[in-house]
Write a protein that holds these residues in place. Structure first.
Motif, PDB file in Angstrom:
ATOM      1  N   TRP A  34      -5.592   1.487  22.986  1.00 56.77           N
ATOM      2  CA  TRP A  34      -5.657   0.711  24.036  1.00 56.77           C
ATOM      3  C   TRP A  34      -6.797  -0.140  24.547  1.00 56.77           C
ATOM      4  O   TRP A  34      -6.731  -1.242  24.441  1.00 56.77           O
ATOM      5  N   ARG A  61      -7.842  -2.329  21.311  1.00 57.53           N
ATOM      6  CA  ARG A  61      -7.158  -3.452  21.251  1.00 57.53           C
ATOM      7  C   ARG A  61      -7.408  -4.623  22.370  1.00 57.53           C
ATOM      8  O   ARG A  61      -7.509  -5.684  22.081  1.00 57.53           O
ATOM      9  N   TRP A  62      -7.898  -4.299  23.548  1.00 57.05           N
ATOM     10  CA  TRP A  62      -7.950  -5.027  24.493  1.00 57.05           C
ATOM     11  C   TRP A  62      -9.620  -5.676  24.065  1.00 57.05           C
ATOM     12  O   TRP A  62      -9.614  -6.778  24.391  1.00 57.05           O
ATOM     13  N   TYR A  63     -10.499  -5.036  23.525  1.00 61.11           N
ATOM     14  CA  TYR A  63     -11.686  -5.334  23.189  1.00 61.11           C
ATOM     15  C   TYR A  63     -11.533  -6.634  21.988  1.00 61.11           C
ATOM     16  O   TYR A  63     -12.046  -7.620  22.223  1.00 61.11           O
ATOM     17  N   ARG A  98      -9.943  -9.481  23.852  1.00 57.26           N
ATOM     18  CA  ARG A  98     -10.637 -10.330  24.822  1.00 57.26           C
ATOM     19  C   ARG A  98     -12.068 -10.885  24.159  1.00 57.26           C
ATOM     20  O   ARG A  98     -12.320 -11.981  24.597  1.00 57.26           O
ATOM     21  N   TYR A 104      -4.043  -5.380  17.507  1.00 58.50           N
ATOM     22  CA  TYR A 104      -3.360  -3.897  17.543  1.00 58.50           C
ATOM     23  C   TYR A 104      -3.720  -3.091  16.476  1.00 58.50           C
ATOM     24  O   TYR A 104      -4.220  -1.759  16.648  1.00 58.50           O
TER      25      TYR A 104
END
Length: 351
Positions: free
Chosen positions: A102, A105-107, A110, A120
């Motif tokens: 998670w 994936r955010w990194y 963004r 992902y």
């Protein structure tokens, strides 16, 4: 797969020669884990400079299997008394995989501005080949997913090898942990060869991930746990395996544009830093809850490859059976869960 002989190409020979030169150079410079790090450094520089290098699939398979036999030889009956603590550690590992995927994936969403599918499958902390295939099938960018995983392993291996040496005070034991301490009799050669050949064929038949390493490791561990043999592969073979594995990492960058590789490595530094912070946090949690050494738990949760992290553990005298077992379980978790979870979350091609 037919077993017809395929002669090596110039790219095959060059990859191994550069790897051997790099390993020997790092050995002369007294670098940590010199044969793998040197091979990795020299072949990576060559690949991103436009030199075409590669490794023959069967050469990779043979020496990865040697490493699997070596890892299996680290299992002993004494390990059975620690299984309860290992089970606690495996539970933490499952949570780590979820949190790490998670966060990264955010990194990639963004910071790197990757599309959701690519972000992902690039974020999953393991299963390089499988994540590339699955990500491509769902419409992700195969090159970026491949680069994210390859660069992550590259960065993690260098950071951890030097970090353990410089900041952890770990140096190779006086007795070489990669060399066999028991006499290598003819019967031992038979058992080790059986572990390699039968382990590889059996794991391939039932489609185990990383079958060239996992199959021989499981069979070798069984032989050593049963007390059938206490021997390890010869040091020369293990050194060659390190050169081949290091060269494999560098060869992955062949054919990719320099700008793409440079950006991928820079992004991987950030992603790996995030994963190492999480590995450290979970490593402390496991060390506290299961009573295991932090040096072992950190390496077991570290975001490198199975072969690479296991070699670091072997070279530094850290519990390689514990470390390799956790990386095998992590790979299984990711390969089984990542595509399934992606579908359950509403993932679809190009979404």
């Amino acid at each position: 797969m037919p077993f017809a002989f395929t002669p090596p190409t110039r790219a095959h020979i060059l990859g191994l020669v550069l790897g051997a030169i790099g390993g020997f150079t790092f050995y002369l410079l007294h670098m940590p884990l010199p044969w793998m790090l040197g091979a990795m450094a020299f072949t990576t520089v060559a690949a991103v400079s436009g030199v075409r290098i590669s490794l023959m699939p069967r050469v990779r398979m043979i020496f990865v299997s040697v490493l699997g036999i070596m890892l299996g030889s680290q299992f002993s009956p004494a390990i059975l008394g620690h299984l309860q603590n290992w089970m606690i550690s495996f539970l933490w590992l499952g949570l780590y995989v979820v949190v790490a995927t998670w966060a990264v994936r955010w990194y990639y969403l963004r910071v790197a501005k990757y599309d959701p599918v690519t972000a992902y499958f690039a974020a999953a902390p393991g299963g390089l080949s499988e994540m590339i295939l699955a990500g491509s099938a769902f419409g992700g960018d195969e090159a970026r997913i491949s680069l994210a995983h390859g660069a992550r392993i590259l960065v993690a291996v260098f950071v951890l090898s030097f970090g353990y040496r410089w900041f952890g005070g770990y140096a190779p034991p006086s007795a070489n942990p990669l060399a066999s301490q028991a006499p290598l009799e003819l019967i031992d050669i038979f058992w080790l060869a059986l572990a390699g050949i039968a382990g590889y064929l059996g794991a391939r038949l039932i489609r185990l991930p990383a079958h060239a390493l996992v199959g021989p490791m499981i069979l070798s561990a069984g032989l050593h746990l049963a007390g059938i043999t206490a021997s390890k592969p010869p040091q020369e073979l293990v050194t060659l395996a390190q050169i081949v594995i290091g060269s494999m990492i560098g060869a992955r960058f062949t054919g990719l544009a320099f700008g793409l590789v440079l950006r991928g490595i820079l992004l991987a530094i950030g992603a790996t830093a995030l994963l190492l912070l999480l590995a450290g946090a979970f490593g402390y949690a496991v060390a506290w809850s299961a009573g295991l050494p932090f040096a072992s738990t950190m390496l077991a949760f570290a975001p490198g490859g199975l072969a690479e992290m296991s070699l670091i553990a072997l070279a530094l005298g850290i519990d390689s059976a514990y470390v390799s077992s956790h990386h095998v379980v992590r790979i299984f978790m990711i390969i089984v869960a990542a595509p399934l979870v992606f579908r359950l979350l509403g993932g679809r091609r190009g979404s």
